[in-house]
Design an enzyme around this catalytic site. Sequence first.
Site: not given
Ligand code: UDP
Ligand code: MG
Length: 141
Positions: A9, A49, A57, A85, A91, A112, A115, A126
């Site tokens: 990212k 997204y 968010f 993962r 996350t 974070n 992805h 994707e």
């Molecule tokens: N995100 C955020 N706030 C939250 C949850 C997610 O800003 O409370 C952002 C974060 O960058 C995350 C992305 O949205 O990686 C996608 O969320 P997801 O729940 O799919 O998490 P991931 O699969 O990336 O762990």
């Molecule tokens: Mg996700």
Amino acid sequence: MERTLTILKPDCVRKNLIGAVSEKIEKAGFKIVAMKMMHLTKETAGEFYAVHKERPFYGELVDFMSSGACVPMILEKDNAVEDFRKLIGATDPKKADEGTIRRLYADSVGENIIHGSDSVENAKIEAAFFFSTAEVVANRR
Ligand code: UDP
Ligand code: MG
């Protein structure tokens, strides 16, 4: 051999961590079979997204993902989706296990670092979002 889609990212790129994070990925046994650097528009980040469109968010996420260059990659390994993962961690980096990429390098749940696809089906969708067939190396050994 299974594939997953990752994106280093914009925070990863800004912090000069492309090399460090790629090294973690390769040392964990993943083969990079496609990669490029690009700067997503708000529209493209929003489309990627779209599943989170109704979440509070979403706006911040789209702004962040379009705030600078990022590096999407397709990775290959047995059990790639699940293993990746595990390698990146939860996350929220504060909740991520010790030694995971997010725990090591991420500042917040929003920013974070990385992805990772959440299922084999989404990995395919994707990967096709970022790469054409001709951009993916077949049978890398
Ligand atoms: N995100 C955020 N706030 C939250 C949850 C997610 O800003 O409370 C952002 C974060 O960058 C995350 C992305 O949205 O990686 C996608 O969320 P997801 O729940 O799919 O998490 P991931 O699969 O990336 O762990
Ligand atoms: Mg996700």
